[in-house]
Design a protein around this motif. Structure first.
Motif, mmCIF file in Angstrom:
data_model
loop_
_atom_site.group_PDB
_atom_site.id
_atom_site.type_symbol
_atom_site.label_atom_id
_atom_site.label_comp_id
_atom_site.label_asym_id
_atom_site.label_seq_id
_atom_site.Cartn_x
_atom_site.Cartn_y
_atom_site.Cartn_z
ATOM 1 N N GLN A 19 -5.115 -4.746 6.398
ATOM 2 C CA GLN A 19 -3.789 -4.154 6.273
ATOM 3 C C GLN A 19 -3.564 -3.690 4.836
ATOM 4 O O GLN A 19 -3.784 -4.441 3.885
ATOM 5 C CB GLN A 19 -2.705 -5.156 6.653
ATOM 6 C CG GLN A 19 -1.322 -4.553 6.648
ATOM 7 C CD GLN A 19 -0.259 -5.531 7.096
ATOM 8 O OE1 GLN A 19 -0.425 -6.736 6.989
ATOM 9 N NE2 GLN A 19 0.846 -5.010 7.579
ATOM 10 N N VAL A 20 -3.142 -2.440 4.693
ATOM 11 C CA VAL A 20 -2.789 -1.887 3.386
ATOM 12 C C VAL A 20 -1.277 -1.734 3.382
ATOM 13 O O VAL A 20 -0.720 -0.929 4.128
ATOM 14 C CB VAL A 20 -3.486 -0.525 3.151
ATOM 15 C CG1 VAL A 20 -3.051 0.063 1.819
ATOM 16 C CG2 VAL A 20 -4.999 -0.681 3.191
ATOM 17 N N LYS A 21 -0.618 -2.533 2.557
ATOM 18 C CA LYS A 21 0.845 -2.499 2.488
ATOM 19 C C LYS A 21 1.299 -1.364 1.559
ATOM 20 O O LYS A 21 0.495 -0.760 0.852
ATOM 21 C CB LYS A 21 1.368 -3.847 2.026
ATOM 22 C CG LYS A 21 1.051 -4.936 3.039
ATOM 23 C CD LYS A 21 1.629 -6.258 2.646
ATOM 24 C CE LYS A 21 1.260 -7.299 3.712
ATOM 25 N NZ LYS A 21 1.782 -8.593 3.404
ATOM 26 N N THR A 22 2.585 -1.094 1.562
ATOM 27 C CA THR A 22 3.147 0.066 0.874
ATOM 28 C C THR A 22 2.767 0.159 -0.595
ATOM 29 O O THR A 22 2.339 1.217 -1.054
ATOM 30 C CB THR A 22 4.684 0.062 1.016
ATOM 31 O OG1 THR A 22 5.021 0.009 2.402
ATOM 32 C CG2 THR A 22 5.286 1.311 0.402
ATOM 33 N N ASP A 23 2.898 -0.937 -1.348
ATOM 34 C CA ASP A 23 2.610 -0.872 -2.779
ATOM 35 C C ASP A 23 1.149 -0.519 -3.058
ATOM 36 O O ASP A 23 0.845 0.288 -3.936
ATOM 37 C CB ASP A 23 3.003 -2.169 -3.490
ATOM 38 C CG ASP A 23 2.348 -3.408 -2.906
ATOM 39 O OD1 ASP A 23 1.943 -3.382 -1.723
ATOM 40 O OD2 ASP A 23 2.237 -4.424 -3.631
ATOM 41 N N GLU A 24 0.238 -1.096 -2.305
ATOM 42 C CA GLU A 24 -1.176 -0.790 -2.463
ATOM 43 C C GLU A 24 -1.490 0.624 -1.968
ATOM 44 O O GLU A 24 -2.302 1.332 -2.557
ATOM 45 C CB GLU A 24 -2.040 -1.808 -1.719
ATOM 46 C CG GLU A 24 -3.511 -1.626 -1.957
ATOM 47 C CD GLU A 24 -4.374 -2.656 -1.250
ATOM 48 O OE1 GLU A 24 -5.558 -2.716 -1.591
ATOM 49 O OE2 GLU A 24 -3.874 -3.380 -0.361
ATOM 50 N N SER A 31 0.356 3.571 4.373
ATOM 51 C CA SER A 31 0.259 2.151 4.686
ATOM 52 C C SER A 31 -0.079 1.996 6.161
ATOM 53 O O SER A 31 0.219 2.864 6.975
ATOM 54 C CB SER A 31 1.560 1.422 4.346
ATOM 55 O OG SER A 31 2.628 1.951 5.083
ATOM 56 N N TRP A 83 -2.992 -0.261 9.083
ATOM 57 C CA TRP A 83 -4.225 -1.008 9.283
ATOM 58 C C TRP A 83 -5.417 -0.056 9.230
ATOM 59 O O TRP A 83 -5.366 1.027 9.811
ATOM 60 C CB TRP A 83 -4.199 -1.721 10.629
ATOM 61 C CG TRP A 83 -3.295 -2.916 10.593
ATOM 62 C CD1 TRP A 83 -1.958 -2.939 10.866
ATOM 63 C CD2 TRP A 83 -3.656 -4.247 10.247
ATOM 64 N NE1 TRP A 83 -1.461 -4.206 10.713
ATOM 65 C CE2 TRP A 83 -2.491 -5.037 10.341
ATOM 66 C CE3 TRP A 83 -4.847 -4.862 9.878
ATOM 67 C CZ2 TRP A 83 -2.484 -6.396 10.073
ATOM 68 C CZ3 TRP A 83 -4.842 -6.216 9.620
ATOM 69 C CH2 TRP A 83 -3.673 -6.968 9.721
ATOM 70 N N SER A 109 -1.195 -1.032 14.304
ATOM 71 C CA SER A 109 -1.255 -2.493 14.366
ATOM 72 C C SER A 109 -2.703 -2.962 14.218
ATOM 73 O O SER A 109 -3.644 -2.176 14.321
ATOM 74 C CB SER A 109 -0.704 -2.992 15.707
ATOM 75 O OG SER A 109 -1.554 -2.578 16.759
ATOM 76 N N GLU A 110 -2.840 -4.258 13.990
ATOM 77 C CA GLU A 110 -4.185 -4.840 13.898
ATOM 78 C C GLU A 110 -4.921 -4.665 15.224
ATOM 79 O O GLU A 110 -6.117 -4.379 15.254
ATOM 80 C CB GLU A 110 -4.102 -6.318 13.528
ATOM 81 C CG GLU A 110 -5.457 -6.964 13.359
ATOM 82 C CD GLU A 110 -5.401 -8.424 12.957
ATOM 83 O OE1 GLU A 110 -6.481 -8.991 12.718
ATOM 84 O OE2 GLU A 110 -4.297 -9.001 12.880
#
Length: 58
Positions: A8-13, A21, A23, A39-40
């Motif tokens: 999972q790549v979240k918004t900040d990353e 953002s 998966w 989703s995963e």
């Protein structure tokens, strides 16, 4: 055969990497192969499409 795993790549990353953002299916090296997925579970389905699970021969 390359081993893929969901990540999972979240918004900040995602902002830092310049991607959306969500998966992603990634290689062991960290290279993105597929995504973003919602989703995963969606990501795992795509990984199974790319590399179907091995089945035992009888």
């Amino acid at each position: 055969m390359q081993i893929l795993s969901p990540r999972q790549v979240k918004t900040d990353e995602a902002v830092r990497l310049g991607v959306e953002s969500g998966w992603y299916a990634i290689k062991v090296s960290g290279t993105f192969v597929s995504g973003p997925h919602e989703s995963e579970a969606d990501c795992r389905r795509k990984i199974d499409e790319i590399h179907p699970p091995l089945t035992k021969k009888r």
